[in-house]
Each structure stands twice: as C-alpha cells, then as structure tokens.
Design a protein around this motif. Sequence first.
Motif, PDB file in Angstrom:
ATOM      1  N   ASN A  48      61.749  37.316  25.669  1.00  0.00           N
ATOM      2  CA  ASN A  48      61.078  37.637  25.244  1.00  0.00           C
ATOM      3  C   ASN A  48      61.527  37.718  23.762  1.00  0.00           C
ATOM      4  OD1 ASN A  48      58.990  38.194  26.707  1.00  0.00           O
ATOM      5  ND2 ASN A  48      58.117  39.666  26.054  1.00  0.00           N
ATOM      6  N   ALA A  49      63.037  37.859  23.238  1.00  0.00           N
ATOM      7  CA  ALA A  49      63.496  37.416  22.205  1.00  0.00           C
ATOM      8  C   ALA A  49      64.431  36.014  22.329  1.00  0.00           C
ATOM      9  CB  ALA A  49      64.224  38.343  21.505  1.00  0.00           C
ATOM     10  N   GLU A  50      64.300  35.517  23.656  1.00  0.00           N
ATOM     11  CA  GLU A  50      64.998  34.868  23.219  1.00  0.00           C
ATOM     12  C   GLU A  50      63.812  33.406  23.504  1.00  0.00           C
ATOM     13  OE1 GLU A  50      67.511  34.022  27.043  1.00  0.00           O
ATOM     14  OE2 GLU A  50      68.771  35.972  26.444  1.00  0.00           O
ATOM     15  N   GLU A  76      62.822  28.224  16.628  1.00  0.00           N
ATOM     16  CA  GLU A  76      63.231  27.434  15.968  1.00  0.00           C
ATOM     17  C   GLU A  76      63.214  25.785  16.301  1.00  0.00           C
ATOM     18  OE1 GLU A  76      66.816  24.648  15.328  1.00  0.00           O
ATOM     19  OE2 GLU A  76      66.744  27.138  15.263  1.00  0.00           O
ATOM     20  N   ASP A  77      61.699  25.531  17.154  1.00  0.00           N
ATOM     21  CA  ASP A  77      60.746  24.824  17.156  1.00  0.00           C
ATOM     22  C   ASP A  77      60.120  24.688  15.922  1.00  0.00           C
ATOM     23  OD1 ASP A  77      62.228  24.107  19.485  1.00  0.00           O
ATOM     24  OD2 ASP A  77      60.315  24.900  21.196  1.00  0.00           O
ATOM     25  N   LEU A  98      58.108  22.302  10.928  1.00  0.00           N
ATOM     26  CA  LEU A  98      57.977  23.199   9.402  1.00  0.00           C
ATOM     27  C   LEU A  98      58.695  22.369   8.689  1.00  0.00           C
ATOM     28  CD1 LEU A  98      57.353  26.437   9.736  1.00  0.00           C
ATOM     29  CD2 LEU A  98      56.069  25.140   8.425  1.00  0.00           C
ATOM     30  N   ASP A  99      60.199  21.825   8.299  1.00  0.00           N
ATOM     31  CA  ASP A  99      60.492  21.163   7.877  1.00  0.00           C
ATOM     32  C   ASP A  99      60.814  19.660   7.861  1.00  0.00           C
ATOM     33  OD1 ASP A  99      63.294  23.307   7.578  1.00  0.00           O
ATOM     34  OD2 ASP A  99      64.100  23.070   8.970  1.00  0.00           O
ATOM     35  N   ASN A 100      60.023  18.831   9.288  1.00  0.00           N
ATOM     36  CA  ASN A 100      59.115  17.743   9.336  1.00  0.00           C
ATOM     37  C   ASN A 100      58.091  18.007   8.007  1.00  0.00           C
ATOM     38  OD1 ASN A 100      61.314  16.944  11.317  1.00  0.00           O
ATOM     39  ND2 ASN A 100      60.112  17.550  12.797  1.00  0.00           N
ATOM     40  N   ILE A 101      57.007  18.977   8.236  1.00  0.00           N
ATOM     41  CA  ILE A 101      56.210  18.855   7.231  1.00  0.00           C
ATOM     42  C   ILE A 101      56.405  18.977   5.601  1.00  0.00           C
ATOM     43  CG2 ILE A 101      53.662  20.445   6.414  1.00  0.00           C
ATOM     44  CD1 ILE A 101      54.272  20.988   9.452  1.00  0.00           C
TER      45      ILE A 101
END
Length: 196
Positions: A153-155, A162-163, A168-171
């Motif tokens: 679950n942590a992975e 990460e996705d 968010l970086d793209n936004i």
Amino acid sequence: MELQPIQSKIYEIRGQRVMLDFDLAELYQVETKRLKEAVRRNIERFEGDDFMFVLSEKEYEILRTQIATSSLTSQNASSNWGGRRYPPFAFTEMGVAMLSSVLRSETAIRVNRAIMRAFVAMRNYIMTTTTVTAELAEIRARLALLEQTGKDNAEAVSDLSEDMRKELDNIYEAIAALSVKVPQARKSPQPIGFKK
C-alpha cells in the motif's frame, strides 16, 4: 506431595515421557535394586516399550551429559548416576501406574497418585504450550501479511503521490505560463447605434 520435584524427574526419551528406576525408587523410598527385583518378578505387567524399556548405554550417556538439574547433580554416585553396573529402566506413564500394583505399599500408592498428577499436569502444560505456540505462529503469519500489505500500500501511495505530484507540477506550470502572458490592451468598444 509437590508436583514440581516429580516433574523435574520426567525425561523425554525415544519420544516418550519417562521416569527412571532410581528416581522412582527414591520417591517410593525403596532401594533401586528392590524396585527392579519387583519389576522382574512381575515382568509380564511391563511388556512393551509403552510400559517400560531399558536405556541403551548411549541413551544413558546422552542423558547423563544433558541433564544438569540440581536433583541429578546432588545424587550420590553409588546410588544413582555414577557407578551403575546396568543401564536404568525407563518407565512410561502407564509403566509407573503399573508399579503401584507391584510395590503394594502405602507410600507407593500415595506417591503414585502424585506422579500421575505430575504426568497429567505436564501433558496439560505441553498441550497448552502447543496451542499457544500455534496461535502465536498464526498471529506472526497475519502480522507478516499485514506488514507486506502495508508495504504494498505504501508503494502504491508513493506511486500515486509521484503521479499526483507530476500532475500538480503540470498544473502549476500551466498557471505560471498563463500568468506570465501580458494581456493585450483592449481598445475601448465602439458604441453601437447611429452616429450624429
């Protein structure tokens, strides 16, 4: 009679819990030689390894070297562990029960009751311990499964994070690109209608 001293004289040999002739003789307050004589006179009562067997020299040596309890180390050499001419008889629970019918003394009857209680207490303890051990093994297996599930679950959350971070970086980049563009000055709108 207390059970603990008796239980300390019960050994596991050939996969069976047994008591040795000299320990029994001490408890019955008779000489080991007399106990063995009584058994030999009534040997038909003790036929089969499920009642009694004679320890091999190797079993006897292994037992001597492995057992280091105070009851064994405190016994004098001539009567018990050391200086023996013959390997001891090992009596199973059923063999010990049979001894009371062979010895026929008040002490033998009283001691036999205590010995039977000691065997039963040991059996109950072993059964309880086995049950608890099995339950602990099951709990450990469940914890290992939960731990693995938690790692999985942590992975998954990490992958999802990460996705999400990339999205968010793209936004943020899109918002930054929009805010950098300077809006063109708009001309004042032409009034609609007839000119005068």
